[in-house]
Design a protein around this motif. Structure first.
Motif, PDB file in Angstrom:
ATOM      1  N   ARG A 121      18.739 -15.007   8.912  1.00  0.00           N
ATOM      2  CA  ARG A 121      19.701 -15.217   9.986  1.00  0.00           C
ATOM      3  C   ARG A 121      21.088 -15.308   9.365  1.00  0.00           C
ATOM      4  NH1 ARG A 121      19.955 -20.621  13.340  1.00  0.00           N
ATOM      5  NH2 ARG A 121      21.482 -21.136  11.761  1.00  0.00           N
ATOM      6  N   LEU A 122      21.917 -14.346   9.721  1.00  0.00           N
ATOM      7  CA  LEU A 122      23.307 -14.325   9.276  1.00  0.00           C
ATOM      8  C   LEU A 122      24.151 -14.331  10.536  1.00  0.00           C
ATOM      9  CD1 LEU A 122      25.375 -14.014   6.949  1.00  0.00           C
ATOM     10  CD2 LEU A 122      25.165 -11.544   7.233  1.00  0.00           C
ATOM     11  N   CYS A 123      24.816 -15.434  10.779  1.00  0.00           N
ATOM     12  CA  CYS A 123      25.594 -15.564  12.020  1.00  0.00           C
ATOM     13  C   CYS A 123      26.845 -14.701  11.974  1.00  0.00           C
ATOM     14  CB  CYS A 123      25.982 -17.012  12.242  1.00  0.00           C
ATOM     15  SG  CYS A 123      24.559 -18.071  12.527  1.00  0.00           S
ATOM     16  N   GLU A 124      27.238 -14.213  13.139  1.00  0.00           N
ATOM     17  CA  GLU A 124      28.439 -13.396  13.259  1.00  0.00           C
ATOM     18  C   GLU A 124      29.663 -14.299  13.354  1.00  0.00           C
ATOM     19  OE1 GLU A 124      27.562 -14.786  17.209  1.00  0.00           O
ATOM     20  OE2 GLU A 124      26.239 -13.928  15.752  1.00  0.00           O
ATOM     21  N   GLY A 125      30.821 -13.701  13.306  1.00  0.00           N
ATOM     22  CA  GLY A 125      32.054 -14.446  13.509  1.00  0.00           C
ATOM     23  C   GLY A 125      32.984 -14.468  12.318  1.00  0.00           C
ATOM     24  N   ALA A 126      32.530 -13.997  11.162  1.00  0.00           N
ATOM     25  CA  ALA A 126      33.385 -13.995   9.979  1.00  0.00           C
ATOM     26  C   ALA A 126      34.376 -12.837  10.044  1.00  0.00           C
ATOM     27  CB  ALA A 126      32.537 -13.884   8.721  1.00  0.00           C
ATOM     28  N   TRP A 127      35.583 -13.060   9.546  1.00  0.00           N
ATOM     29  CA  TRP A 127      36.580 -11.992   9.462  1.00  0.00           C
ATOM     30  C   TRP A 127      36.188 -11.029   8.349  1.00  0.00           C
ATOM     31  CZ3 TRP A 127      40.148 -11.323  13.048  1.00  0.00           C
ATOM     32  CH2 TRP A 127      40.496 -12.421  13.829  1.00  0.00           C
ATOM     33  N   TYR A 128      36.392  -9.755   8.580  1.00  0.00           N
ATOM     34  CA  TYR A 128      36.121  -8.731   7.566  1.00  0.00           C
ATOM     35  C   TYR A 128      37.107  -8.908   6.425  1.00  0.00           C
ATOM     36  CZ  TYR A 128      35.483  -4.070   5.545  1.00  0.00           C
ATOM     37  OH  TYR A 128      35.240  -3.017   4.698  1.00  0.00           O
ATOM     38  N   ASP A 129      36.596  -9.055   5.214  1.00  0.00           N
ATOM     39  CA  ASP A 129      37.424  -9.318   4.044  1.00  0.00           C
ATOM     40  C   ASP A 129      36.856  -8.575   2.831  1.00  0.00           C
ATOM     41  OD1 ASP A 129      39.399 -10.434   2.428  1.00  0.00           O
ATOM     42  OD2 ASP A 129      38.343 -12.335   2.173  1.00  0.00           O
ATOM     43  N   PRO A 130      37.062  -7.247   2.781  1.00  0.00           N
ATOM     44  CA  PRO A 130      36.448  -6.461   1.708  1.00  0.00           C
ATOM     45  C   PRO A 130      37.196  -6.563   0.383  1.00  0.00           C
ATOM     46  CG  PRO A 130      37.785  -5.042   3.063  1.00  0.00           C
ATOM     47  CD  PRO A 130      37.825  -6.409   3.704  1.00  0.00           C
ATOM     48  N   ASP A 131      36.434  -6.428  -0.712  1.00  0.00           N
ATOM     49  CA  ASP A 131      37.075  -6.274  -2.012  1.00  0.00           C
ATOM     50  C   ASP A 131      37.322  -4.787  -2.245  1.00  0.00           C
ATOM     51  OD1 ASP A 131      34.648  -5.137  -2.851  1.00  0.00           O
ATOM     52  OD2 ASP A 131      34.164  -6.736  -4.265  1.00  0.00           O
ATOM     53  N   GLU A 132      37.748  -4.418  -3.429  1.00  0.00           N
ATOM     54  CA  GLU A 132      38.084  -3.017  -3.711  1.00  0.00           C
ATOM     55  C   GLU A 132      36.870  -2.085  -3.680  1.00  0.00           C
ATOM     56  OE1 GLU A 132      37.182  -5.343  -7.232  1.00  0.00           O
ATOM     57  OE2 GLU A 132      38.805  -5.586  -5.803  1.00  0.00           O
ATOM     58  N   LYS A 133      35.654  -2.640  -3.755  1.00  0.00           N
ATOM     59  CA  LYS A 133      34.432  -1.831  -3.702  1.00  0.00           C
ATOM     60  C   LYS A 133      33.756  -1.871  -2.331  1.00  0.00           C
ATOM     61  CE  LYS A 133      33.536  -2.468  -8.607  1.00  0.00           C
ATOM     62  NZ  LYS A 133      32.624  -3.033  -9.593  1.00  0.00           N
ATOM     63  N   GLY A 134      34.396  -2.536  -1.353  1.00  0.00           N
ATOM     64  CA  GLY A 134      33.837  -2.591  -0.005  1.00  0.00           C
ATOM     65  C   GLY A 134      32.904  -3.759   0.261  1.00  0.00           C
ATOM     66  N   LEU A 135      32.745  -4.657  -0.679  1.00  0.00           N
ATOM     67  CA  LEU A 135      31.920  -5.850  -0.494  1.00  0.00           C
ATOM     68  C   LEU A 135      32.689  -6.861   0.342  1.00  0.00           C
ATOM     69  CD1 LEU A 135      29.497  -7.733  -1.258  1.00  0.00           C
ATOM     70  CD2 LEU A 135      30.860  -8.410  -3.246  1.00  0.00           C
ATOM     71  N   CYS A 136      32.162  -7.226   1.515  1.00  0.00           N
ATOM     72  CA  CYS A 136      32.844  -8.219   2.346  1.00  0.00           C
ATOM     73  C   CYS A 136      32.622  -9.602   1.750  1.00  0.00           C
ATOM     74  CB  CYS A 136      32.351  -8.178   3.793  1.00  0.00           C
ATOM     75  SG  CYS A 136      33.223  -9.390   4.822  1.00  0.00           S
ATOM     76  N   LYS A 137      33.692 -10.217   1.296  1.00  0.00           N
ATOM     77  CA  LYS A 137      33.640 -11.504   0.620  1.00  0.00           C
ATOM     78  C   LYS A 137      33.407 -12.659   1.579  1.00  0.00           C
ATOM     79  CE  LYS A 137      37.713 -10.415  -0.647  1.00  0.00           C
ATOM     80  NZ  LYS A 137      39.086 -10.464  -1.126  1.00  0.00           N
ATOM     81  N   TYR A 138      33.588 -12.418   2.873  1.00  0.00           N
ATOM     82  CA  TYR A 138      33.527 -13.501   3.853  1.00  0.00           C
ATOM     83  C   TYR A 138      32.288 -13.418   4.751  1.00  0.00           C
ATOM     84  CZ  TYR A 138      35.676 -17.210   6.638  1.00  0.00           C
ATOM     85  OH  TYR A 138      35.945 -18.402   7.268  1.00  0.00           O
ATOM     86  N   GLY A 139      31.403 -12.473   4.503  1.00  0.00           N
ATOM     87  CA  GLY A 139      30.110 -12.436   5.184  1.00  0.00           C
ATOM     88  C   GLY A 139      30.088 -11.872   6.589  1.00  0.00           C
ATOM     89  N   SER A 140      30.931 -10.906   6.907  1.00  0.00           N
ATOM     90  CA  SER A 140      30.948 -10.322   8.249  1.00  0.00           C
ATOM     91  C   SER A 140      29.681  -9.521   8.517  1.00  0.00           C
ATOM     92  CB  SER A 140      32.173  -9.418   8.424  1.00  0.00           C
ATOM     93  OG  SER A 140      32.143  -8.802   9.688  1.00  0.00           O
ATOM     94  N   ALA A 141      28.839 -10.033   9.412  1.00  0.00           N
ATOM     95  CA  ALA A 141      27.557  -9.383   9.736  1.00  0.00           C
ATOM     96  C   ALA A 141      27.763  -7.993  10.326  1.00  0.00           C
ATOM     97  CB  ALA A 141      26.772 -10.256  10.710  1.00  0.00           C
ATOM     98  N   ASN A 142      28.915  -7.729  10.906  1.00  0.00           N
ATOM     99  CA  ASN A 142      29.178  -6.417  11.493  1.00  0.00           C
ATOM    100  C   ASN A 142      29.129  -5.292  10.461  1.00  0.00           C
ATOM    101  OD1 ASN A 142      29.504  -7.576  13.979  1.00  0.00           O
ATOM    102  ND2 ASN A 142      31.730  -7.640  13.865  1.00  0.00           N
ATOM    103  N   CYS A 143      29.311  -5.615   9.188  1.00  0.00           N
ATOM    104  CA  CYS A 143      29.236  -4.612   8.122  1.00  0.00           C
ATOM    105  C   CYS A 143      27.834  -4.041   7.976  1.00  0.00           C
ATOM    106  CB  CYS A 143      29.627  -5.226   6.782  1.00  0.00           C
ATOM    107  SG  CYS A 143      31.299  -5.816   6.699  1.00  0.00           S
ATOM    108  N   LEU A 144      26.842  -4.748   8.504  1.00  0.00           N
ATOM    109  CA  LEU A 144      25.442  -4.400   8.266  1.00  0.00           C
ATOM    110  C   LEU A 144      24.747  -3.803   9.482  1.00  0.00           C
ATOM    111  CD1 LEU A 144      24.624  -7.775   6.480  1.00  0.00           C
ATOM    112  CD2 LEU A 144      25.126  -5.582   5.377  1.00  0.00           C
ATOM    113  N   THR A 145      25.440  -3.705  10.591  1.00  0.00           N
ATOM    114  CA  THR A 145      24.799  -3.308  11.846  1.00  0.00           C
ATOM    115  C   THR A 145      25.384  -2.020  12.402  1.00  0.00           C
ATOM    116  OG1 THR A 145      26.341  -4.635  13.153  1.00  0.00           O
ATOM    117  CG2 THR A 145      24.302  -5.708  12.456  1.00  0.00           C
TER     118      THR A 145
END
Length: 110
Positions: free
Chosen positions: A44-68
Motif C-alpha cells: 500500500r503506497l498512499c497517493e498525495g506526494a508531490w512529484y519530485d524526480p532526480d536527474e534519472k527520473g526517480l521520484c524522491k518523494y514517493g508519488s504513486a502516480n509515477c507507477l500507474t
C-alpha cells in the motif's frame, strides 16, 4: 509503504528502511512500514506526494502516480484505476536524496 512482514523479511527489508518501488512506468522512494495487517504479495503506497524526480527520473518523494496508468475506469465514472498497479520493490542502498519538491526552482525570486 505498507508491506507484509513476511514479504519484507524475504526481501531483507526492515521497518523504517527506504525502498525503491518500480515498474516500467517509473520509480519512487518510500519508507517501509511492516505489518501483518496487509496481505502477502500486496503493498500500500498512499497517493498525495508531490512529484519530485532526480536527474534519472526517480521520484524522491514517493508519488504513486509515477507507477500507474493514466486511464479512467470508464467514460461514465472517470475514476482512478491505480488500485491495480503491479510493482517490484527492493531495499534502497544508495544515499537518500534530499526532497526538493518544496524548494523554489532555480531562478525564482524570493
Amino acid at each position: 509503504m505498507l508491506i507484509n512482514e513476511d514479504d519484507a523479511k524475504k526481501l531483507g527489508i526492515s521497518d523504517g528502511d527506504i525502498v525503491r518501488v518500480f515498474n516500467k512506468r517509473g520509480q519512487v522512494l518510500a519508507g517501509a512500514v511492516l505489518s501483518k495487517d496487509i496481505m502477502p504479495g500486496v503493498l500500500r503506497l498512499c497517493e498525495g506526494a508531490w512529484y519530485d524526480p532526480d536527474e534519472k527520473g526517480l521520484c524522491k518523494y514517493g508519488s504513486a502516480n509515477c507507477l500507474t496508468l493514466d486511464l479512467p475506469t470508464s467514460k461514465l465514472a472517470n475514476g482512478n484505476i491505480s488500485h491495480t498497479g503491479l510493482v517490484n520493490i527492493e531495499k534502497f542502498t544508495g544515499t537518500v536524496p534530499q526532497v526538493t519538491a518544496f524548494s523554489a526552482p532555480k531562478g525564482a525570486v524570493d
